[in-house]
Design an enzyme around this catalytic site. Structure first.
Site, mmCIF file in Angstrom:
data_model
loop_
_atom_site.group_PDB
_atom_site.id
_atom_site.type_symbol
_atom_site.label_atom_id
_atom_site.label_comp_id
_atom_site.label_asym_id
_atom_site.label_seq_id
_atom_site.Cartn_x
_atom_site.Cartn_y
_atom_site.Cartn_z
ATOM 1 N N TYR A 51 0.843 -1.202 0.000
ATOM 2 C CA TYR A 51 0.000 0.000 0.000
ATOM 3 C C TYR A 51 0.873 1.244 0.000
ATOM 4 C CZ TYR A 51 -4.971 0.047 -0.219
ATOM 5 O OH TYR A 51 -6.235 0.054 -0.711
ATOM 6 N N GLU A 53 -0.283 4.888 -0.606
ATOM 7 C CA GLU A 53 -1.005 6.148 -0.872
ATOM 8 C C GLU A 53 -0.058 7.338 -0.802
ATOM 9 O OE1 GLU A 53 -4.432 6.420 1.640
ATOM 10 O OE2 GLU A 53 -5.486 4.859 0.529
ATOM 11 N N ASP A 197 -6.260 12.907 -25.685
ATOM 12 C CA ASP A 197 -6.393 11.549 -25.151
ATOM 13 C C ASP A 197 -5.836 10.602 -26.212
ATOM 14 O OD1 ASP A 197 -7.160 9.007 -24.422
ATOM 15 O OD2 ASP A 197 -9.283 9.495 -24.129
ATOM 16 N N THR A 223 -3.900 5.403 -22.100
ATOM 17 C CA THR A 223 -3.812 4.076 -21.508
ATOM 18 C C THR A 223 -2.409 3.561 -21.817
ATOM 19 O OG1 THR A 223 -4.617 3.045 -23.530
ATOM 20 C CG2 THR A 223 -6.264 3.511 -21.836
ATOM 21 N N LYS A 226 -2.650 -0.411 -24.921
ATOM 22 C CA LYS A 226 -3.085 -0.539 -26.315
ATOM 23 C C LYS A 226 -1.837 -0.591 -27.209
ATOM 24 C CE LYS A 226 -7.549 1.320 -25.004
ATOM 25 N NZ LYS A 226 -8.546 2.395 -25.136
ATOM 26 N N ARG A 232 -2.406 -3.217 -18.291
ATOM 27 C CA ARG A 232 -3.603 -2.382 -18.214
ATOM 28 C C ARG A 232 -3.356 -1.287 -17.190
ATOM 29 N NH1 ARG A 232 -6.998 -4.919 -21.290
ATOM 30 N NH2 ARG A 232 -8.426 -3.187 -21.200
#
Ligand SMILES: *Cc1c(COP(=O)(O)O)cnc(C)c1O
Length: 419
Positions: A51, A53, A197, A223, A226, A232
């Site tokens: 974790y 954050e 984008d 992203t 692709k 991902r």
């Protein structure tokens, strides 16, 4: 995957079946790809146990010495590769990245101007079933009816009339180059932000076969899974002056802990994308899409905009005897995977539209070239002309499997699948 096989044979079997499917089919979905074994290894690593954050050097959890280095590496590689001043590599995927960009740049009710979904835009560019079309006021530009291309005079007129706070350029089904310079100029004329984008075309941009959105764009989202051939995930890149606002929108605005295994895999993919081999890959992606387009044009298919400059071809099947959905389903039975898609000004409904969308990124990652694209084009025509002939589809499927055997898929070993 010995442990998985023992612990959960059901999931193990399904992954094996999917691997075989990815290996034995010609995958033409333009947003899909094969990432490398190295990317898969980082993505499947123990980094998922952490974790973290916050951001490197300012975390809310102790124990971040290695995580900070990984995230800094990913972010620095992104900046170097895209000539960006700042890169946030934490967004969970493309849609949350766009949401974060809007949260950073807009007040509720401000206006977003994007390409209409049926004309190739993405849901998150203000389409009404997306929250981006309800939390903000959407206005949409469209492609020209005749040319199938964006008409920048129309974009300018609409922008001047509607005064959007942000103009979005980017697409999921637009086969032509985007003129980022023109979008940037229009945005500046009306004092709006320009968001590019580049989810679909990021690999083409770093490969040098599509113009870069920098320095024209204020913010660039993408992203990573692709054409960029990573895991991902997503990234937001921007000028230094906007960095704090964008970082705060991602965390704590929208997300909690970053997916560190994804971050590491993004770093690996960015390293791969910086190699000369990746430039060759990007060039071949475009050459392959163009070879496929030619094969279809020779067989009297109608292509939106008449061809392609990038990795995808949008086929309008109105002059054929099948709908997009019938064609896509028949092609899948023949081992060729694509998706049905609306075409601009489509008289049919999105769930059974007039078109199919075909892309070259995945087959190019397997090393296929223009000769293979010609064969695939011929098969597509064969299937679409005989969509109800099961024997014919089975024959094509066998030929497709034979072709695929000659082109190993990155990240998928035949012995893994057979084992
Ligand atoms: C794929 C895509 C997205 C969304 O990415 P997800 O990871 O599916 O959320 C956003 N914008 C464009 C242009 C895309 O092609």
């Amino acid at each position: 995957m010995k442990e998985l096989k023992q612990t959960d044979p059901e999931v193990f079997r399904l992954i094996q079946e999917e691997a075989r499917y990815q290996l034995e089919s010609v995958r033409l979905i333009p947003s899909e790809n094969y990432c490398s074994k190295a990317v898969l290894e980082a993505n499947g690593s123990i980094l998922t146990n952490k974790y973290s954050e916050g951001y490197p050097g300012r975390r809310y959890y102790e124990g971040q010495r290695y995580i900070d280095e990984i995230e800094t590496l990913a972010s620095q590689r992104a900046c170097a590769l895209f000539s960006a001043e700042h890169a946030n590599v934490q967004p969970y995927s493309g849609s949350p990245a766009n949401l974060a960009a809007y949260v950073a740049l807009l007040k509720p009710g401000d206006t977003i101007m994007g390409l209409a979904l049926p004309h190739g835009g993405h849901l998150t560019h203000g389409w009404d079933v997306s929250v981006t079309g309800t939390l903000w006021r959407p206005v949409r530009y469209m492609v020209d009816h005749e040319s199938g291309r964006i008409d920048y005079n129309q974009v300018r007129d609409l922008a001047k009339r509607e005064r959007p706070r942000v103009i979005v350029a980017g697409a999921t089904a637009y086969p032509r180059e985007l003129d980022f310079k023109a979008f940037g100029e229009i945005a500046r004329e009306i004092d709006a932000y320009f968001l590019a984008d580049i989810a679909h075309i990021a690999g083409l941009v770093v490969g040098g076969v599509h113009p870069s959105p920098f320095p024209h764009a204020d913010v660039v989202t993408t992203t990573t899974h692709k054409t960029l051939r990573g895991p991902r995930g997503a990234m937001i890149m921007c000028r230094k002056t906007l960095a704090d606002r964008l970082d705060r929108a991602v965390f704590p605005g929208l997300q909690g802990g970053p997916h560190n295994h994804t971050t590491a895999a993004i770093a690996v993919a960015l390293k791969e994308a910086a190699t000369p081999a990746f430039k060759d890959y990007a060039r071949q992606v475009v050459a392959n899409a163009q070879a496929l387009a030619e094969a279809l044009l020779e067989r009297s298919y109608t292509l939106v905009s008449g061809g392609t400059d990038n990795h995808l071809v949008l086929v309008d099947l109105t002059n054929k005897q099948v709908t997009g959905k019938q064609a896509a389903k028949a092609l899948d039975r023949a081992g060729i995977v694509c998706n049905y898609n609306t075409v601009p000004y489509d008289p049919r409904k999105p769930f059974n539209p007039s078109g199919i969308r075909l892309g070259s990124p995945a087959v190019t990652s397997r090393g296929m070239g223009t000769a293979e694209m010609k064969r695939i084009g011929a098969w597509i025509d064969d299937v679409i002309s005989h969509a109800d002939d099961e024997a014919r589809l089975a024959k094509v499927a066998a030929e497709v499997r034979e072709l695929c055997r000659g082109f190993p898929a990155p990240g998928i070993l035949l012995e893994d699948v057979d084992g």
